[in-house]
Enzyme design. Structure first.
Site, PDB file in Angstrom:
ATOM      1  N   ASP A 176     -77.963  19.640  -6.044  1.00  0.00           N
ATOM      2  CA  ASP A 176     -77.628  19.293  -6.772  1.00  0.00           C
ATOM      3  C   ASP A 176     -75.833  19.346  -6.855  1.00  0.00           C
ATOM      4  O   ASP A 176     -75.504  19.237  -8.444  1.00  0.00           O
ATOM      5  CB  ASP A 176     -78.158  17.916  -6.454  1.00  0.00           C
ATOM      6  CG  ASP A 176     -77.480  16.737  -6.571  1.00  0.00           C
ATOM      7  OD1 ASP A 176     -76.042  16.313  -5.975  1.00  0.00           O
ATOM      8  OD2 ASP A 176     -78.115  15.492  -6.403  1.00  0.00           O
TER       9      ASP A 176
ATOM     10  N   CYS B  51     -61.803  -1.468  -4.020  1.00  0.00           N
ATOM     11  CA  CYS B  51     -62.178  -0.237  -3.301  1.00  0.00           C
ATOM     12  C   CYS B  51     -62.487  -1.231  -2.340  1.00  0.00           C
ATOM     13  O   CYS B  51     -62.267  -0.082  -0.917  1.00  0.00           O
ATOM     14  CB  CYS B  51     -63.035   0.469  -4.005  1.00  0.00           C
ATOM     15  SG  CYS B  51     -62.135   1.619  -5.939  1.00  0.00           S
TER      16      CYS B  51
ATOM     17  N   ILE C 122     -71.612  16.701 -15.312  1.00  0.00           N
ATOM     18  CA  ILE C 122     -70.472  16.609 -16.121  1.00  0.00           C
ATOM     19  C   ILE C 122     -70.510  15.782 -17.571  1.00  0.00           C
ATOM     20  O   ILE C 122     -69.531  15.234 -17.733  1.00  0.00           O
ATOM     21  CB  ILE C 122     -69.214  16.807 -15.893  1.00  0.00           C
ATOM     22  CG1 ILE C 122     -68.191  15.867 -15.047  1.00  0.00           C
ATOM     23  CG2 ILE C 122     -68.082  17.979 -15.543  1.00  0.00           C
ATOM     24  CD1 ILE C 122     -66.821  15.303 -14.843  1.00  0.00           C
TER      25      ILE C 122
END
Length: 391
Positions: free
Chosen positions: A176, A361, A201
């Site tokens: 993934d 959004c 990250i």
């Protein structure tokens, strides 16, 4: 902040003859938005320089002036939808858009060194925020709503859809890329018997995900995708990348697909789940890039096809962009409900920024200005042909 009657006080005294005020109200009227109106998508202006700021800085000025409390709107999502459907964004603040687009073209904003910035700025904001806003699986990507009644059901449907498209079977290995808090890996391990490795990250995502993994065959690696180089014996049966490709950038697309190809078995499948834009070369949103997703950039369909074709055969392309509108509004409802418990930690300015982000959004997907794609790829064509599962 001034009252909702600010328009009545400002307009006659300060801006009756002001060109920017007249131009702005005329543009907004074209989108059926009134300044000082009573409908939920109408705009309530509190500061005399609001339209000067918006007309000169475009999207950046619109978002920044809202966060600063210069204007309000009860239904921001519909306000943004109407602006985009009327194409007002193409008439305002074009210099800012052009500069953002040029900067993205000339500079590798998603270099390996810069890639960690979005983890620190966005995904490491606080697990308490995301636990309150997201569903229990903490899936932070578009849900799948055709038969779902709740956010949790829609996210589970999305996770199951991915596993079915990948034709996962017990004992298969799954990589993934950009795994978040591990929602797909946990689901694939629990329901399909997969052995999963996730790359992230975000230190906070890796930490919380590892705590939740317990005895499941799930492992988190804190690494940029370019740092991950499995040898031929470690290649995965399946790869998924859900809501991460938006951080890759056109200068790195080829390296991204090459990394996915060398990590995948010759008979494997790769599912790419990403937000997309309608036209190649279109600018990124300057406000979103500056305050929400630093160095973010949306791919176009032609860019995905062009940069993947040397490494993969395209098996399937599925667009369910309208589902992201519903997903974002579900996140917004949960955020609003949780805000009393969050406000001491995050503060009023963050509240205005975050509610603007979520509703803005949602408006882009409702206007079909952005899309949500799931693309299934194989290294050399899936044996026997590929069939999308019936859902």
């Amino acid at each position: 902040m001034a009252s909702d009657n600010t328009w009545n006080a400002l307009a006659p005294n300060l801006h009756q003859a002001d060109d920017n005020w007249r131009r702005a109200t005329s543009l907004l009227a074209f989108a059926d938005i009134q300044v000082g109106g009573q409908r939920p998508w109408d705009m309530q202006v509190h500061h005399p320089d609001t339209f000067d700021r918006i007309l000169t800085r475009g999207s950046l000025g619109l978002g920044e002036s809202y966060v600063d409390g210069w204007w309000d709107c009860a239904q921001l999502d519909e306000f943004i939808t109407r602006i985009l459907r009327a194409r007002l964004d193409e008439q305002v603040g074009r210099a800012g858009w052009l500069w953002a687009s040029l900067k993205a073209r000339l500079t590798n904003l998603q270099s390996q060194h810069r890639a960690w910035q979005v983890g620190e700025m966005h995904y490491d904001l606080g697990n308490d925020l995301y636990e309150a806003m997201l569903d229990p699986s903490m899936a932070y990507s578009c849900a799948y709503w055709p038969a779902a009644q709740t956010l949790a059901q829609a996210q589970e449907a999305k996770l199951d859809l991915i596993c079915q498209k990948l034709q996962l079977k017990p004992g298969m290995t799954l990589l993934d890329i950009g795994c978040g808090w591990g929602s797909l890996m946990f689901f694939a391990a629990q329901h399909y018997g997969a052995h999963c490795v996730g790359l992230t990250i975000s230190k906070e995502q890796a930490k919380l995900g590892a705590e939740k993994a317990l005895n499941l065959p799930v492992r988190f690696e804190l690494a940029d995708y370019r740092q991950f180089n499995p040898d031929s014996e470690q290649r995965f049966d399946r790869i998924a990348s859900v809501g991460m490709f938006e951080h890759v950038g056109h200068k790195n697309y080829r390296a991204y697909f090459e990394m996915a190809r060398r990590s995948l078995q010759a008979d494997g499948l790769f599912l790419l789940h990403t937000i997309g834009k309608n036209r190649a070369g279109a600018g990124i949103d300057p406000w979103i890039e500056k305050y929400i997703f630093p160095n973010g950039v949306l791919p176009s369909a032609s860019e995905i096809a062009y940069y993947s074709e040397d490494a993969f055969v395209m098996e399937d392309w599925h667009n369910f962009g309208e589902d992201y509108d519903k997903t974002l509004m579900a996140w917004y409802a949960r955020f609003e409900a949780a805000w009393p418990a969050l406000k001491e930690h995050y503060g009023e300015r963050f509240y205005r920024m975050w509610r603007y982000y979520l509703q803005c959004c949602a408006g882009t997907f409702r206007a079909r200005d952005n899309q949500l794609w799931q693309v299934v790829l194989s290294p050399s064509g899936h044996a026997g042909g590929y069939r999308r599962p019936l859902m």
